[in-house]
Design a protein around this motif. Structure first.
Motif, mmCIF file in Angstrom:
data_model
loop_
_atom_site.group_PDB
_atom_site.id
_atom_site.type_symbol
_atom_site.label_atom_id
_atom_site.label_comp_id
_atom_site.label_asym_id
_atom_site.label_seq_id
_atom_site.Cartn_x
_atom_site.Cartn_y
_atom_site.Cartn_z
ATOM 1 N N ASP A 86 -1.994 -5.678 5.768
ATOM 2 C CA ASP A 86 -0.854 -5.036 4.971
ATOM 3 C C ASP A 86 -1.259 -3.543 4.639
ATOM 4 O O ASP A 86 -0.507 -3.021 3.661
ATOM 5 N N PRO A 88 -0.964 -0.558 5.797
ATOM 6 C CA PRO A 88 0.148 0.150 6.245
ATOM 7 C C PRO A 88 1.215 0.091 4.857
ATOM 8 O O PRO A 88 1.947 1.039 4.569
ATOM 9 N N VAL A 91 0.192 1.609 1.868
ATOM 10 C CA VAL A 91 0.235 3.174 1.735
ATOM 11 C C VAL A 91 1.741 3.496 1.521
ATOM 12 O O VAL A 91 2.087 4.502 0.925
ATOM 13 N N GLU A 92 2.699 2.683 2.234
ATOM 14 C CA GLU A 92 4.120 3.112 1.797
ATOM 15 C C GLU A 92 4.376 2.979 0.325
ATOM 16 O O GLU A 92 5.028 3.458 -0.301
#
Length: 212
Positions: A86, A88, A91-92
């Motif tokens: 998770d 990514p 980062v979002e």
């Protein structure tokens, strides 16, 4: 490091219990929620503190929670907990507004350090946050026309100027103005404008009333 509760949001009961045990052992107040939906329903942000939330939850995800909090003008610092796959999403989450993210498994000291930083930031902004949340909630009660009148008042237009701008009578402007003053709990026009400017100059992301 006691500056308000730590709001732990996770759909896994064992995770909630283990985090609560750890943090309470550090003399922190901990409030737990099995879902972001329950957290939002209880509206506990007036208590201050910070949020520790899982990124993957079945109803409202950690990312969705961040977006909702931003829309409501809630500035409690949010720490996102994520698994290996998770990152990514984490980062979002940072781009959306999370203060930090921790990848499982993490050491207790890492979590405590992140919370200490978050609580320090929370203590400095909480009063402003609470004020702006209240103002934003009042703004949401205004009708579309009342928003337009408010925007014109903030731009400095008199009632006659607003009437010409919006194509309505001065008497109608007076009625809308009286209604929005009541809904906003404004003691005077200057008080009303100060409230609107507070939402515009704060770190909140709730859109200000439309310009006239």
């Amino acid at each position: 490091m006691r500056n308000g509760p730590v709001h732990v949001i996770d759909d896994d009961e064992s995770v909630r219990d283990s985090l609560a045990f750890l943090l309470e052992g550090m003399n922190l107040t901990v409030l737990t929620y099995p879902s972001a939906t329950m957290f939002l329903e209880q509206r506990p942000w007036g208590l201050g503190g910070c949020i520790v939330s899982d990124v993957r939850m079945p109803d409202i995800t950690g990312i969705d929670l961040l977006r909702i909090l931003k829309e409501r003008g809630v500035t409690l610092p949010v720490i996102i907990i994520t698994g290996n796959a998770d990152v990514p999403l984490a980062v979002e989450a940072m781009k959306v507004g999370a203060q930090d993210f921790l990848e499982k498994p993490f050491h207790d000291e890492v979590l405590l350090a992140a919370i200490q930083t978050a609580l320090g930031e929370s203590a400095g902004v909480q009063r402003l946050s609470t004020d702006v949340i209240d103002i934003n909630e009042r703004l949401q009660t205004l009708t579309g026309r009342e928003h337009e009148v408010l925007g014109c008042l903030v731009d400095g237009l008199p009632n006659k100027g607003i009437a010409i701008k919006l194509g309505i009578s001065p008497r109608t402007v007076e009625v809308h103005r009286a209604h929005l003053m009541t809904k906003m709990k404004a003691a005077s026009l200057s008080h009303l404008i100060r409230m609107v400017l507070l939402t515009e100059t704060s770190l909140m992301h709730t859109p200000p009333p439309p310009k006239c």
